[in-house]
Design an enzyme around this catalytic site. Structure first.
Site, PDB file in Angstrom:
ATOM      1  N   ARG A  19       0.844  -1.193   0.000  1.00 20.33           N
ATOM      2  CA  ARG A  19       0.000   0.000   0.000  1.00 20.33           C
ATOM      3  C   ARG A  19       0.881   1.246   0.000  1.00 20.33           C
ATOM      4  NH1 ARG A  19      -4.638  -1.718   4.456  1.00 20.33           N
ATOM      5  NH2 ARG A  19      -5.595  -3.345   3.192  1.00 20.33           N
TER       6      ARG A  19
ATOM      7  N   ARG B  24       2.623   1.118  10.338  1.00 18.43           N
ATOM      8  CA  ARG B  24       2.023   1.453   9.045  1.00 18.43           C
ATOM      9  C   ARG B  24       3.127   1.405   7.986  1.00 18.43           C
ATOM     10  NH1 ARG B  24      -2.886   3.800   8.075  1.00 18.43           N
ATOM     11  NH2 ARG B  24      -3.090   4.385  10.273  1.00 18.43           N
TER      12      ARG B  24
ATOM     13  N   GLU C 289      -6.346  -0.849  15.653  1.00 18.37           N
ATOM     14  CA  GLU C 289      -6.945  -1.813  14.729  1.00 18.37           C
ATOM     15  C   GLU C 289      -5.945  -2.889  14.313  1.00 18.37           C
ATOM     16  OE1 GLU C 289      -7.925  -2.318  10.099  1.00 18.37           O
ATOM     17  OE2 GLU C 289      -7.884  -0.256  10.855  1.00 18.37           O
TER      18      GLU C 289
ATOM     19  N   SER D 288     -10.138  -5.801  10.225  1.00 24.12           N
ATOM     20  CA  SER D 288     -11.459  -5.313   9.816  1.00 24.12           C
ATOM     21  C   SER D 288     -12.175  -6.454   9.113  1.00 24.12           C
ATOM     22  CB  SER D 288     -11.346  -4.122   8.859  1.00 24.12           C
ATOM     23  OG  SER D 288     -11.005  -2.946   9.548  1.00 24.12           O
TER      24      SER D 288
ATOM     25  N   ARG E 142       1.188  -6.269  12.642  1.00 29.38           N
ATOM     26  CA  ARG E 142       0.548  -5.638  13.803  1.00 29.38           C
ATOM     27  C   ARG E 142       0.394  -6.632  14.952  1.00 29.38           C
ATOM     28  NH1 ARG E 142      -3.542  -0.704  12.350  1.00 29.38           N
ATOM     29  NH2 ARG E 142      -2.097   0.377  10.954  1.00 29.38           N
TER      30      ARG E 142
END
Length: 429
Positions: free
Chosen positions: A262, A277, A349, A352, A390
């Site tokens: 990403r 990130r 987070e 999801s 994560r």
């Protein structure tokens, strides 16, 4: 993508649902293009009927010796043929305009999704586990002595720039063990089929799951046109693109461990420290393909699958239902799992889990044949099970000890050759 018939039948409801997401009303614009498209189609059909009628009359005029009428009708046939070609081309252009417009409109939230403008409107559903009370100041993952030897940001920056990391030694093995543990759990206990998929895909695959056209800047594209996947949701979901599945084969439940990429174009300046990130990371993804009747229950099941990973690792977390203003583009309802990070003194987070309804299926033309019925669009669901990097962060921070070492979850010990901790020197012991 949305069903144009549903928008025609109830444009007010469509706009009201969009407004819950903070989006502008779109029905008038959509229906104007749709009306122009349908007008061109009707005009082409009318011209075709006129051409057919004139074609039949040409022979009669010729047989009657009426040369003037014969020439007039022959010219009319030629003119109608040209008109039909032009109108069909214009109809195709309007059809493309309509499709392009519909592709930019986000999915509609389910009625029970809480309203809200941003993450402040998310609603907590439940919590599991109690954050450990540390008798010393908690460190973030990159500050823990046990991890520092295995997290090499300087070398990664030399190789690739910012938001990359080189993993070394015990940290690399722990990272690999986490991914293997997740896959084994999903396959052996949750009944998912393990897949291995490409990380390079065509435009159609990215379009099918909603990354294109809206989020092109958030992804990487090669010079010859392939896209690097942001998650294996793209590949797993598109395995059914263009298919008509038998209802008895549903639900289809898949999982894959892949590299993900990403650009993080929309998050400049956020979480720049550590590996929270990154531009390149790994995820164990879950995807389900269901009938419309199965999707709500499947959403709860997938959420429970992701929760099971955190519970086995002993990591405290909470489950949030995202509000209308914080949901992803393709989701109609989303559960976020947020894991406790002592170093940040907050929940972050880690997964999801979303149900997309027929939104992706309509873009992919993925359908199923109900028993005794006509083909209908499947429902698609996706969720992280989990983000490996994560999860690594959470294991390090929740297991940190005052002497700089890290105690590791018991469920990972078999994957680490019986080792139970990482010493302050960065060695498995």
């Amino acid at each position: 993508m949305h069903d144009i018939r549903a928008i025609r039948e109830n444009p007010a409801a469509f706009d009201a649902a969009l407004s819950r997401r903070g989006a502008q009303p779109m029905s008038a614009q959509v229906l104007a293009v749709d009306e122009a498209r349908r007008g061109k189609i009707l005009a082409a059909e009318t011209a075709q009927a006129e051409q057919n009628r004139a074609s039949k009359e040409v022979g009669a005029a010729k047989a009657a010796g009426n040369e003037a009428e014969f020439e007039r009708l022959r010219a009319l046939v030629a003119q109608k043929k040209a008109d039909i070609a032009r109108l069909n081309e214009e109809a195709a252009q309007e059809d493309a305009r309509l499709r392009d417009l519909l592709l930019t409109i986000p999915n509609l939230p389910l009625a029970d999704v809480p309203d809200g403008a941003d993450e402040e409107g998310n609603v907590e559903l439940r919590r599991w586990g109690t954050p450990r009370a540390l008798p010393f100041p908690a460190k973030e993952h990159y500050e823990i002595p046990a991890a520092q030897a295995g997290l090499d940001f300087a070398t990664a920056a030399k190789l690739s720039g910012s938001r990359f990391v080189v993993l070394k030694g015990a940290i690399t093995r722990l990272h690999r063990a986490l991914a293997q543990f997740m896959l084994d759990t999903h396959v052996n206990e949750h009944g998912l089929t393990e897949m291995w998929t490409p990380v390079l895909v065509r435009d159609d695959a990215m379009l099918g799951t909603g990354q294109l056209p809206k989020f092109a800047e958030d992804s990487y594209q090669t010079t010859n046109g392939w896209w690097l996947i942001p998650t294996s949701e793209v590949t797993l979901t598109n395995t059914v693109a263009g298919e008509i599945l038998d209802w008895e084969t549903l639900p289809i439940r898949m999982t894959a461990h892949t590299q993900c990429f990403r650009s993080e174009a929309g998050s400049a300046g956020r979480d720049t420290a550590g590996m929270l990130r990154q531009h390149q990371f790994e995820k164990v993804e879950m995807v389900s393909i269901t009938t419309p009747e199965q999707s709500a229950e499947e959403h709860e099941r997938m959420t429970a699958c992701a929760e099971a990973i955190l519970q086995k690792l002993g990591l405290p977390y909470r489950v949030m239902v995202l509000c209308t203003g914080d949901m992803g583009f393709g989701a109609t309802r989303t559960h976020d799992l947020e894991v406790w990070l002592p170093g940040q003194d907050t929940y972050r987070e880690i997964s999801s889990v979303s149900v997309c309804g027929a939104f992706q299926a309509r873009r992919m033309n993925a359908r199923f044949r109900p028993e005794g019925g006509k083909p209908d669009f499947v429902h698609t669901l996706n969720g992280s099970g989990l983000a490996v990097g994560r999860c690594l962060i959470a294991v390090l921070e929740n297991g940190q000890q005052e002497d700089g070492s890290v105690d590791l979850p018991a469920v990972l010990h078999p994957y680490l050759g019986g080792k139970t901790r990482i010493t302050a020197e960065g060695v498995l012991a």
